[in-house]
Design a protein around this motif. Structure first.
Motif, PDB file in Angstrom:
ATOM      1  N   MET A 190       0.735  -1.247   0.069  1.00  0.00           N
ATOM      2  CA  MET A 190      -0.232   0.025  -0.055  1.00  0.00           C
ATOM      3  C   MET A 190       0.914   1.174   0.103  1.00  0.00           C
ATOM      4  O   MET A 190       0.615   2.331  -0.802  1.00  0.00           O
ATOM      5  N   VAL A 191       2.092   1.114   0.871  1.00  0.00           N
ATOM      6  CA  VAL A 191       2.959   2.258   0.650  1.00  0.00           C
ATOM      7  C   VAL A 191       3.261   2.780  -0.541  1.00  0.00           C
ATOM      8  O   VAL A 191       3.361   3.683  -1.123  1.00  0.00           O
ATOM      9  N   LEU A 192       3.978   1.639  -1.365  1.00  0.00           N
ATOM     10  CA  LEU A 192       4.403   1.632  -2.755  1.00  0.00           C
ATOM     11  C   LEU A 192       3.214   2.091  -3.617  1.00  0.00           C
ATOM     12  O   LEU A 192       3.547   3.096  -4.596  1.00  0.00           O
ATOM     13  N   ALA A 193       2.248   1.895  -3.437  1.00  0.00           N
ATOM     14  CA  ALA A 193       0.963   2.142  -4.444  1.00  0.00           C
ATOM     15  C   ALA A 193       0.571   3.310  -4.134  1.00  0.00           C
ATOM     16  O   ALA A 193       0.342   4.321  -5.221  1.00  0.00           O
ATOM     17  N   VAL A 194       0.742   3.979  -2.777  1.00  0.00           N
ATOM     18  CA  VAL A 194       0.261   5.433  -2.585  1.00  0.00           C
ATOM     19  C   VAL A 194       1.202   6.587  -3.078  1.00  0.00           C
ATOM     20  O   VAL A 194       1.046   7.577  -3.596  1.00  0.00           O
ATOM     21  N   LEU A 195       2.631   6.025  -3.133  1.00  0.00           N
ATOM     22  CA  LEU A 195       3.678   6.857  -3.573  1.00  0.00           C
ATOM     23  C   LEU A 195       3.629   6.687  -5.095  1.00  0.00           C
ATOM     24  O   LEU A 195       4.077   7.900  -5.714  1.00  0.00           O
ATOM     25  N   ALA A 196       3.207   5.725  -5.779  1.00  0.00           N
ATOM     26  CA  ALA A 196       3.034   5.668  -7.268  1.00  0.00           C
ATOM     27  C   ALA A 196       2.085   6.671  -7.846  1.00  0.00           C
ATOM     28  O   ALA A 196       2.333   7.388  -8.647  1.00  0.00           O
ATOM     29  N   VAL A 197       0.812   6.846  -6.929  1.00  0.00           N
ATOM     30  CA  VAL A 197      -0.028   7.438  -7.307  1.00  0.00           C
ATOM     31  C   VAL A 197      -0.209   8.883  -7.026  1.00  0.00           C
ATOM     32  O   VAL A 197      -0.180   9.864  -7.692  1.00  0.00           O
ATOM     33  N   GLY A 198       0.408   9.209  -5.671  1.00  0.00           N
ATOM     34  CA  GLY A 198       1.224  10.429  -5.408  1.00  0.00           C
ATOM     35  C   GLY A 198       1.878  11.184  -6.276  1.00  0.00           C
ATOM     36  O   GLY A 198       1.737  12.436  -6.737  1.00  0.00           O
ATOM     37  N   GLU A 199       3.016  10.647  -6.982  1.00  0.00           N
ATOM     38  CA  GLU A 199       3.921  11.166  -7.868  1.00  0.00           C
ATOM     39  C   GLU A 199       3.265  11.267  -9.209  1.00  0.00           C
ATOM     40  O   GLU A 199       3.578  12.219  -9.801  1.00  0.00           O
ATOM     41  N   HIS A 200       2.491  10.324  -9.578  1.00  0.00           N
ATOM     42  CA  HIS A 200       1.953  10.398 -10.746  1.00  0.00           C
ATOM     43  C   HIS A 200       0.984  11.478 -10.968  1.00  0.00           C
ATOM     44  O   HIS A 200       0.947  12.460 -12.057  1.00  0.00           O
ATOM     45  N   PHE A 201       0.225  11.978  -9.900  1.00  0.00           N
ATOM     46  CA  PHE A 201      -0.465  13.267  -9.944  1.00  0.00           C
ATOM     47  C   PHE A 201      -0.262  14.601  -9.179  1.00  0.00           C
ATOM     48  O   PHE A 201      -0.349  15.528 -10.074  1.00  0.00           O
ATOM     49  N   PHE A 202       0.771  14.315  -8.444  1.00  0.00           N
ATOM     50  CA  PHE A 202       1.401  15.599  -7.815  1.00  0.00           C
ATOM     51  C   PHE A 202       2.845  15.834  -8.004  1.00  0.00           C
ATOM     52  O   PHE A 202       3.346  16.830  -7.423  1.00  0.00           O
ATOM     53  N   GLY A 203       3.687  15.069  -8.456  1.00  0.00           N
ATOM     54  CA  GLY A 203       5.023  15.118  -8.667  1.00  0.00           C
ATOM     55  C   GLY A 203       5.696  14.893  -7.324  1.00  0.00           C
ATOM     56  O   GLY A 203       5.392  13.967  -6.611  1.00  0.00           O
ATOM     57  N   VAL A 204       6.854  15.775  -7.120  1.00  0.00           N
ATOM     58  CA  VAL A 204       7.562  15.555  -6.062  1.00  0.00           C
ATOM     59  C   VAL A 204       6.641  15.922  -4.579  1.00  0.00           C
ATOM     60  O   VAL A 204       6.894  15.136  -3.766  1.00  0.00           O
ATOM     61  N   TRP A 205       5.766  16.774  -4.832  1.00  0.00           N
ATOM     62  CA  TRP A 205       4.882  17.183  -3.501  1.00  0.00           C
ATOM     63  C   TRP A 205       4.086  15.891  -3.141  1.00  0.00           C
ATOM     64  O   TRP A 205       3.936  15.490  -2.183  1.00  0.00           O
ATOM     65  N   GLY A 206       3.717  15.120  -4.170  1.00  0.00           N
ATOM     66  CA  GLY A 206       2.898  13.851  -4.112  1.00  0.00           C
ATOM     67  C   GLY A 206       3.798  12.776  -3.314  1.00  0.00           C
ATOM     68  O   GLY A 206       3.262  12.054  -2.511  1.00  0.00           O
ATOM     69  N   LEU A 207       4.880  12.877  -3.771  1.00  0.00           N
ATOM     70  CA  LEU A 207       5.911  11.745  -3.132  1.00  0.00           C
ATOM     71  C   LEU A 207       6.061  12.086  -1.714  1.00  0.00           C
ATOM     72  O   LEU A 207       6.002  11.257  -0.630  1.00  0.00           O
ATOM     73  N   LEU A 208       6.103  13.412  -1.180  1.00  0.00           N
ATOM     74  CA  LEU A 208       6.378  13.876  -0.043  1.00  0.00           C
ATOM     75  C   LEU A 208       5.069  13.719   1.059  1.00  0.00           C
ATOM     76  O   LEU A 208       4.946  13.361   2.118  1.00  0.00           O
ATOM     77  N   LEU A 209       3.769  14.019   0.257  1.00  0.00           N
ATOM     78  CA  LEU A 209       2.667  14.223   1.265  1.00  0.00           C
ATOM     79  C   LEU A 209       1.677  12.937   0.918  1.00  0.00           C
ATOM     80  O   LEU A 209       0.773  12.924   1.864  1.00  0.00           O
ATOM     81  N   ALA A 210       2.148  11.977   0.121  1.00  0.00           N
ATOM     82  CA  ALA A 210       1.024  10.959  -0.070  1.00  0.00           C
ATOM     83  C   ALA A 210       0.848   9.891   0.885  1.00  0.00           C
ATOM     84  O   ALA A 210      -0.202   9.574   1.310  1.00  0.00           O
ATOM     85  N   VAL A 211       2.231   9.523   1.409  1.00  0.00           N
ATOM     86  CA  VAL A 211       1.953   8.510   2.632  1.00  0.00           C
ATOM     87  C   VAL A 211       1.149   9.185   3.945  1.00  0.00           C
ATOM     88  O   VAL A 211       0.073   8.633   4.378  1.00  0.00           O
ATOM     89  N   PRO A 212       1.546  10.242   4.464  1.00  0.00           N
ATOM     90  CA  PRO A 212       0.876  10.700   5.462  1.00  0.00           C
ATOM     91  C   PRO A 212      -0.711  11.259   5.305  1.00  0.00           C
ATOM     92  O   PRO A 212      -1.340  10.933   6.043  1.00  0.00           O
ATOM     93  N   VAL A 213      -0.871  11.669   4.091  1.00  0.00           N
ATOM     94  CA  VAL A 213      -2.390  11.795   3.753  1.00  0.00           C
ATOM     95  C   VAL A 213      -3.212  10.510   3.642  1.00  0.00           C
ATOM     96  O   VAL A 213      -4.333  10.615   4.170  1.00  0.00           O
TER      97      VAL A 213
END
Length: 103
Positions: free
Chosen positions: A15-38
């Protein structure tokens, strides 16, 4: 490491890997930083109504034993409080001072 992060936040490593991939796809670097806590906040607090591990206590329904008790838990009058405990009576003593009598 998704295993370490997943164990710390009580989230499956996949789930951590999936959330990181989705966050990076939609929001770039900010998605990588904030995807898991959100994601942890949304999954644990909003969906499951549990606390965030290590930060916030659970906010579930009240415990039946504690409902109806005062903050001290004894049902007696607290020192700084002017109101008598539930079920007790406020009377005047011989010296003229107020006294609380338990039933």
């Amino acid at each position: 490491n998704p295993k370490i992060l997943g164990d710390m936040l009580h989230l499956h490593p996949v789930m951590v890997l999936a959330v990181l991939a989705v966050g990076e796809h939609f929001f770039g670097v900010w998605g990588l930083l904030l995807a898991v806590p959100v994601a942890v906040y949304i999954i644990r607090v909003v969906i499951l109504n549990q606390g965030i591990p290590g930060i916030i206590e659970a906010t579930g329904p009240p415990i039946p034993e504690l409902v109806g008790q005062t903050s001290s838990g004894s049902g007696m009058k607290s020192p700084g409080n002017d109101t008598p405990a539930l079920g007790s009576k406020k009377t005047k003593s011989k010296s003229g001072k107020d006294a609380t009598v338990a039933p």
